[in-house]
Every structure is written in structure tokens, then in C-alpha cells.
Design a protein around this motif. Structure first.
Motif, PDB file in Angstrom:
ATOM      1  N   UNK A   1       0.805  -0.885   0.325  1.00 62.84           N
ATOM      2  CA  UNK A   1       0.186  -0.371   0.075  1.00 62.84           C
ATOM      3  C   UNK A   1       1.176   1.049  -0.038  1.00 62.84           C
ATOM      4  N   UNK A   2       1.693   1.147   0.886  1.00 58.62           N
ATOM      5  CA  UNK A   2       3.172   2.729   0.728  1.00 58.62           C
ATOM      6  C   UNK A   2       3.287   2.631  -0.593  1.00 58.62           C
ATOM      7  N   UNK A   3       3.572   1.396  -1.018  1.00 58.66           N
ATOM      8  CA  UNK A   3       4.396   1.633  -2.570  1.00 58.66           C
ATOM      9  C   UNK A   3       2.817   2.240  -3.519  1.00 58.66           C
ATOM     10  N   UNK A   4       2.354   1.855  -3.784  1.00 52.77           N
ATOM     11  CA  UNK A   4       0.487   2.343  -4.453  1.00 52.77           C
ATOM     12  C   UNK A   4       0.733   3.992  -4.171  1.00 52.77           C
ATOM     13  N   UNK A   5       0.444   4.354  -2.778  1.00 54.75           N
ATOM     14  CA  UNK A   5       0.834   5.700  -2.792  1.00 54.75           C
ATOM     15  C   UNK A   5       1.332   6.462  -2.502  1.00 54.75           C
ATOM     16  N   UNK A   6       2.741   5.928  -2.683  1.00 55.42           N
ATOM     17  CA  UNK A   6       3.690   7.137  -3.773  1.00 55.42           C
ATOM     18  C   UNK A   6       3.973   7.076  -4.955  1.00 55.42           C
ATOM     19  N   UNK A   7       3.573   6.150  -6.000  1.00 52.30           N
ATOM     20  CA  UNK A   7       4.075   6.250  -7.555  1.00 52.30           C
ATOM     21  C   UNK A   7       3.199   7.370  -7.844  1.00 52.30           C
ATOM     22  N   UNK A   8       2.330   7.774  -7.372  1.00 48.70           N
ATOM     23  CA  UNK A   8       1.721   8.907  -8.001  1.00 48.70           C
ATOM     24  C   UNK A   8       2.152  10.367  -7.601  1.00 48.70           C
TER      25      UNK A   8
ATOM     26  N   UNK B   1       7.679  10.726 -14.973  1.00 43.98           N
ATOM     27  CA  UNK B   1       7.457   9.545 -15.198  1.00 43.98           C
ATOM     28  C   UNK B   1       8.771   8.648 -15.701  1.00 43.98           C
ATOM     29  N   UNK B   2      10.331   9.338 -15.301  1.00 48.17           N
ATOM     30  CA  UNK B   2      11.196   8.810 -15.009  1.00 48.17           C
ATOM     31  C   UNK B   2      11.617   7.744 -14.073  1.00 48.17           C
TER      32      UNK B   2
ATOM     33  N   UNK C   1      12.044   2.581 -11.436  1.00 46.82           N
ATOM     34  CA  UNK C   1      11.293   0.919 -10.892  1.00 46.82           C
ATOM     35  C   UNK C   1      10.800   0.576 -11.239  1.00 46.82           C
ATOM     36  N   UNK C   2      10.195   0.167 -12.781  1.00 48.78           N
ATOM     37  CA  UNK C   2       9.158  -0.538 -13.674  1.00 48.78           C
ATOM     38  C   UNK C   2      10.600  -1.763 -13.512  1.00 48.78           C
ATOM     39  N   UNK C   3      11.778  -0.840 -13.867  1.00 46.41           N
ATOM     40  CA  UNK C   3      12.887  -1.873 -14.473  1.00 46.41           C
ATOM     41  C   UNK C   3      13.413  -2.447 -13.134  1.00 46.41           C
ATOM     42  N   UNK C   4      13.583  -2.008 -12.081  1.00 45.28           N
ATOM     43  CA  UNK C   4      13.570  -2.526 -11.019  1.00 45.28           C
ATOM     44  C   UNK C   4      13.104  -3.811 -10.655  1.00 45.28           C
ATOM     45  N   UNK C   5      11.599  -3.337 -10.817  1.00 46.71           N
ATOM     46  CA  UNK C   5      10.860  -4.734 -10.250  1.00 46.71           C
ATOM     47  C   UNK C   5      11.342  -5.585 -11.142  1.00 46.71           C
ATOM     48  N   UNK C   6      11.296  -5.159 -12.827  1.00 51.48           N
ATOM     49  CA  UNK C   6      11.725  -6.513 -13.612  1.00 51.48           C
ATOM     50  C   UNK C   6      12.484  -7.401 -13.446  1.00 51.48           C
ATOM     51  N   UNK C   7      13.472  -6.694 -13.074  1.00 48.56           N
ATOM     52  CA  UNK C   7      15.098  -7.228 -12.644  1.00 48.56           C
ATOM     53  C   UNK C   7      15.098  -7.846 -11.360  1.00 48.56           C
ATOM     54  N   UNK C   8      14.670  -7.628 -10.460  1.00 45.89           N
ATOM     55  CA  UNK C   8      14.227  -8.246  -9.129  1.00 45.89           C
ATOM     56  C   UNK C   8      13.210  -9.338  -9.302  1.00 45.89           C
TER      57      UNK C   8
END
Length: 115
Positions: free
Chosen positions: A79-86, A90-91, A96-103
Motif C-alpha cells: 500500500x505504501x508503494x501504491x501511494x508513492x507512485x503518483x 515519469x522517469x 521503478x518498473x525496470x527495477x521490479x522486472x530485474x528483481x
């Protein structure tokens, strides 16, 4: 999904606490009575739609997350991650997306069940 005043209050309280705001600070931002906000968080009152929209906007909450409760509903980290995304640029979102995919590609043990 079963709607409950207590669940709504907990949703709002958790969002407020994630941002390290006091009830008084949030009430001031909302221009609302501190006691009324406290009663919302305790499940004694239900905010108007207009106030609910202001609350979720200020706290960067997702109405979808409340309405469509999922497996992560009680997971504070998620939930904390979801709340931080907004709040990300864009960069930063791309990073974050690339880090998540790599993890996910490099984890030792793949989960057996998926969402």
C-alpha cells in the motif's frame, strides 16, 4: 466486497499514518472538524462523497484499492508503494518498473501462485 464504516476508517487512518500526518494536520488540509475526522477513522461517521474524494486525493489513496479489495489489502509495504507512485516523475516510474522486472527475473525462488 462488504462495505463497512470500520474498514473505510482504517483505510483512511492507514493512509494518513503512511504520510506521517496527524489527524489535526489532515483535518486542517481538509478544512474539516477534527472530531468529525476522528469519528470517520473510528467508523462512527461516513464522509460525504465530496469529502471522501478530497481525502483520497490528499492522501494519494486509490478509491479502486478500497472498492476492489485485493490480496494485498492488508500489506502495508504494498500500500505504501501504491501511494508513492503518483508522486513519481515519469522517469522515476520507468526506473521503478525496470527495477521490479530485474528483481522478479533474478529471484531465487519463483512464486507458485500468481494473481
Amino acid at each position: 466486497m462488504i462495505f463497512s464504516n470500520n474498514r473505510l476508517g482504517k483505510f483512511i487512518r492507514n493512509g494518513r499514518q503512511d504520510l506521517k500526518l496527524t489527524q489535526e494536520q489532515l483535518a486542517e488540509k481538509l478544512n474539516c472538524n477534527l472530531s468529525y475526522l476522528g469519528n470517520i477513522e473510528r467508523g462512527k461517521n461516513i464522509p460525504s462523497l465530496k469529502l471522501f474524494c478530497r481525502i483520497i486525493q490528499i492522501l494519494s489513496l486509490s478509491a479502486d484499492e478500497f472498492i476492489h479489495q485485493n490480496l494485498h489489502a492488508e500489506d502495508s509495504t504494498y500500500l505504501q508503494l501504491v501511494r508513492l507512485l503518483p508522486q513519481c516523475t515519469p522517469k522515476e516510474l520507468k526506473i521503478l518498473l525496470e527495477n521490479a522486472r530485474t528483481l522478479m527475473e533474478n529471484r531465487e525462488k519463483k512464486p507458485t501462485n500468481s494473481l
